[in-house]
Design a protein around this motif. Structure first.
Motif, PDB file in Angstrom:
ATOM      1  N   ASP A   1       0.947  -1.060   0.068  1.00 15.20           N
ATOM      2  CA  ASP A   1       0.229   0.216  -0.245  1.00 15.20           C
ATOM      3  C   ASP A   1       0.168   1.048  -0.130  1.00 15.20           C
ATOM      4  O   ASP A   1      -0.128   2.164  -0.030  1.00 15.20           O
ATOM      5  N   VAL A   2       1.921   1.040   0.333  1.00 16.54           N
ATOM      6  CA  VAL A   2       2.545   2.336  -0.300  1.00 16.54           C
ATOM      7  C   VAL A   2       3.910   2.812  -1.045  1.00 16.54           C
ATOM      8  O   VAL A   2       4.388   1.582  -1.814  1.00 16.54           O
ATOM      9  N   GLY A   3       3.575   3.590  -1.727  1.00 15.86           N
ATOM     10  CA  GLY A   3       3.975   3.664  -2.935  1.00 15.86           C
ATOM     11  C   GLY A   3       5.637   3.280  -3.022  1.00 15.86           C
ATOM     12  O   GLY A   3       6.590   3.163  -3.988  1.00 15.86           O
ATOM     13  N   ALA A   4       5.873   4.480  -2.123  1.00 14.50           N
ATOM     14  CA  ALA A   4       7.688   4.022  -2.061  1.00 14.50           C
ATOM     15  C   ALA A   4       8.253   3.206  -2.189  1.00 14.50           C
ATOM     16  O   ALA A   4       7.796   2.572  -1.011  1.00 14.50           O
ATOM     17  N   LEU A   5       9.963   2.585  -1.970  1.00 14.58           N
ATOM     18  CA  LEU A   5      10.641   1.875  -1.850  1.00 14.58           C
ATOM     19  C   LEU A   5      10.783   2.099  -0.267  1.00 14.58           C
ATOM     20  O   LEU A   5      12.090   2.877  -0.401  1.00 14.58           O
ATOM     21  N   LEU A   6      10.838   1.493   0.730  1.00 16.95           N
ATOM     22  CA  LEU A   6      11.594   1.652   2.006  1.00 16.95           C
ATOM     23  C   LEU A   6      12.659   0.644   2.305  1.00 16.95           C
ATOM     24  O   LEU A   6      13.049   0.077   1.674  1.00 16.95           O
ATOM     25  N   PRO A   7      13.723   1.630   2.641  1.00 14.39           N
ATOM     26  CA  PRO A   7      15.073   0.833   2.651  1.00 14.39           C
ATOM     27  C   PRO A   7      15.158   0.360   4.004  1.00 14.39           C
ATOM     28  O   PRO A   7      14.276   0.244   4.698  1.00 14.39           O
ATOM     29  N   LEU A   8      15.955  -0.891   4.419  1.00 13.15           N
ATOM     30  CA  LEU A   8      16.248  -1.628   4.944  1.00 13.15           C
ATOM     31  C   LEU A   8      16.007  -1.335   5.716  1.00 13.15           C
ATOM     32  O   LEU A   8      15.256  -1.929   6.928  1.00 13.15           O
ATOM     33  N   HIS A   9      17.188   0.113   6.666  1.00 18.04           N
ATOM     34  CA  HIS A   9      16.699   0.707   8.163  1.00 18.04           C
ATOM     35  C   HIS A   9      15.245   1.193   8.039  1.00 18.04           C
ATOM     36  O   HIS A   9      15.307   1.300   9.119  1.00 18.04           O
ATOM     37  N   SER A  10      14.459   1.417   7.473  1.00 21.06           N
ATOM     38  CA  SER A  10      13.394   1.821   7.719  1.00 21.06           C
ATOM     39  C   SER A  10      12.329   0.647   8.579  1.00 21.06           C
ATOM     40  O   SER A  10      11.170   1.331   8.326  1.00 21.06           O
ATOM     41  N   LEU A  11      12.866  -0.452   7.803  1.00 19.15           N
ATOM     42  CA  LEU A  11      11.673  -1.323   8.225  1.00 19.15           C
ATOM     43  C   LEU A  11      12.381  -2.075   9.889  1.00 19.15           C
ATOM     44  O   LEU A  11      12.748  -1.845  10.379  1.00 19.15           O
ATOM     45  N   VAL A  12      10.494  -2.191  10.029  1.00 18.44           N
ATOM     46  CA  VAL A  12      10.889  -3.017  11.910  1.00 18.44           C
ATOM     47  C   VAL A  12      10.884  -4.082  12.261  1.00 18.44           C
ATOM     48  O   VAL A  12      10.900  -5.248  11.448  1.00 18.44           O
ATOM     49  N   PRO A  13      12.285  -4.894  12.767  1.00 19.62           N
ATOM     50  CA  PRO A  13      12.719  -6.345  12.279  1.00 19.62           C
ATOM     51  C   PRO A  13      12.083  -6.860  13.943  1.00 19.62           C
ATOM     52  O   PRO A  13      11.553  -6.409  14.703  1.00 19.62           O
TER      53      PRO A  13
END
Length: 312
Positions: free
Chosen positions: A176-188
């Motif tokens: 649902d998010v148009g922009a590609l999220l970088p690795l450091h923006s993803l919640v682990p």
């Protein structure tokens, strides 16, 4: 499914993380893995076994082992244009030829006896041998140049491996998010040291350096039958590589030594993650573009160095 494999990835019915792109360093474990995975095949549907392209020297002997162990109904043998390196892998040839880890049937030596008693002596054949493989060989010889060129195939396999990893990591992105999220923006996920066992399966790593190896690495999320038993507050280390189910993959994004936690990014659903109790670190690298392409970072990119001494 048409198209390259990375465009239509499917969850496997059974999977083991071998941890290397080549089995040359541990062929015995490779055969153990093949046998383990094949044991779950219930024969309710046809099964196509895509063997490796390593067909020289020990690779050919290993292929004979695989054919002997899995007992296929058909074998399709494809040659390279203008170059014939292999004998025809007929059922009789596989039956008589020793593999890398399995023995071939010794062909009986027949002594030609003279005199009246010779008529009753016959050489035994393999047709009546219950242990002889029974399959049909389909031989394909290409008639167009550069078919099966080894150098190009090796380069393509590396590219396809990176594309497969990128396609797998694409499941982490929010559709649902148009922009590609970088690795450091993803919640682990936060995983306690005591909840999972660790094993580096491609080389020996000193226990004091194990966390340096695991940090920022691609890992197999696996399930071992034994219960994980923590001793102290350090990581749980396995002394041998287990033969176990792999439920998916992830990236250890960081290690919190104070809180004794692994930070793991993975698209594996929570219901499967509850079964994971082992992290296996192999010799499969995260594609460079994943680390190099991080947006919005000031200064040096995490886990990437430009000051590298090639003399080390």
């Amino acid at each position: 499914f048409p198209g390259p494999p990375f465009t239509h990835q499917q969850p496997p019915r059974k999977m083991v993380y071998y941890g290397q792109t080549s089995c040359e360093q541990d062929t015995e474990r490779y055969l153990d893995v093949v046998t383990y995975v094949f044991s779950s095949y219930k024969k309710e549907v046809p099964l196509i076994i895509n063997t490796m392209g390593w067909v020289k020297g020990e690779g050919l002997l290993l292929l004979i082992d695989v054919i002997r162990l899995l007992s296929p109904s058909h074998v399709v043998q494809m040659d390279t244009y203008g170059w014939k390196a292999m004998a025809l892998l007929t059922a009789e040839h596989v039956h008589l030829t020793p593999g890398l880890h399995t023995k071939g049937k010794q062909q009986a030596k027949c002594n030609q006896l003279g005199g009246s008693g010779a008529e009753g002596w016959r050489c035994p054949d393999t047709e009546g041998d219950a242990s002889a493989p029974q399959y049909k060989l389909l031989y394909v010889h290409p008639e167009f140049p550069r078919a099966g060129a080894a150098g190009e195939a090796r380069v393509h396999s590396i590219i396809l491996q990176d594309m497969s990893i990128l396609g797998y990591l694409g499941q982490l992105q929010d559709p649902d998010v148009g922009a590609l999220l970088p690795l450091h923006s993803l919640v682990p996920y936060q995983v306690p040291f005591s909840a999972v066992a660790l094993r580096v399966i491609h080389t020996d790593v000193a226990p004091t350096n194990i966390m340096y190896a695991v940090n920022a690495s691609w890992v197999g999320l696996c399930r071992i039958p034994d219960q994980v038993r923590a001793q102290g507050d350090g990581p749980v280390l396995l002394t041998q590589t287990p033969l176990c189910d792999c439920l998916g993959f992830g990236i250890v994004r960081g290690v919190d030594m104070e809180k004794k936690l692994y930070h793991v990014l993975t698209p594996v659903p929570p219901e499967s993650l509850r079964l994971v109790n082992c992290l296996l670190l192999g010799n499969v690298a995260i594609p460079n573009c994943v680390l190099m392409g991080q947006q919005g970072i000031e200064g040096e990119i995490p886990y990437v160095t430009s000051d590298y001494n090639y003399g080390i």
